[in-house]
Design a protein around this motif. Structure first.
Motif, short mmCIF file in Angstrom:
data_model
loop_
_atom_site.label_atom_id
_atom_site.label_comp_id
_atom_site.label_asym_id
_atom_site.label_seq_id
_atom_site.Cartn_x
_atom_site.Cartn_y
_atom_site.Cartn_z
N ARG A 160 0.98 -0.98 0.10
CA ARG A 160 0.32 0.18 0.14
C ARG A 160 0.71 0.99 0.23
O ARG A 160 0.60 2.29 -1.03
N GLU A 190 2.38 2.17 -3.68
CA GLU A 190 0.84 2.18 -3.94
C GLU A 190 1.12 4.27 -3.82
O GLU A 190 0.53 4.85 -4.85
N ILE A 191 1.13 3.97 -3.39
CA ILE A 191 0.85 5.45 -2.58
C ILE A 191 1.72 6.70 -3.02
O ILE A 191 1.75 7.48 -3.66
N ARG A 223 3.51 5.77 -5.54
CA ARG A 223 3.15 6.16 -7.18
C ARG A 223 2.24 6.77 -7.57
O ARG A 223 2.49 7.23 -8.54
N LYS A 224 0.95 6.28 -6.69
CA LYS A 224 -0.51 7.39 -6.92
C LYS A 224 0.54 8.89 -6.98
O LYS A 224 -0.76 9.62 -7.42
N THR A 225 0.35 9.67 -5.75
CA THR A 225 1.88 10.14 -5.18
C THR A 225 2.48 11.46 -6.11
O THR A 225 1.82 12.89 -6.54
N ARG A 274 3.72 11.31 -9.57
CA ARG A 274 3.16 10.70 -11.04
C ARG A 274 5.11 10.27 -11.47
O ARG A 274 5.40 9.17 -11.96
#
Length: 107
Positions: free
Chosen positions: A71, A74-75, A77-79, A81
């Motif tokens: 998680r 993932e955070i 990667r999403k935060t 770019r």
């Protein structure tokens, strides 16, 4: 453990992610994850006389660790770019799985 789950919870609630905190978590985790897994294993072995129960507890704890860390990744990667330079410090989940498998034949 607590740091990763707190970061995941804050991000999930839209609280955003502080880059300095994320960087610190990534570096701290990279520096200590193997020794922490060893420590968890030693604790489980000493706290559970029944080997089968101990292995089940160990499996659950290490699975949770992997989930929290996934998680966290993932955070990141999403935060961002475009991943920040410190993202090179992130440990791959494959590396973690290899280490986990050393401690549990049931994974």
């Amino acid at each position: 453990g607590g740091g990763l789950s707190a970061a995941a919870a804050a991000a999930a609630e839209g609280g955003g992610v502080d880059e300095r905190t994320a960087q610190m978590l990534a570096r701290d985790f990279a520096a200590s994850w193997k020794s922490s897994i060893e420590s968890i294993n030693q604790d489980v072995l000493s706290y559970f006389a029944n080997f089968k129960n101990g292995m089940e507890v160990l499996k659950q704890v290490l699975t949770q660790l992997l989930l929290y860390y996934s998680r966290f990744q993932e955070i990141i990667r999403k935060t961002w770019r475009k991943l920040p330079p410190w993202s090179k410090d992130l440990v791959s989940t494959a590396q973690i799985l290899v280490e986990i498998k050393k401690y549990s034949r049931s994974f």
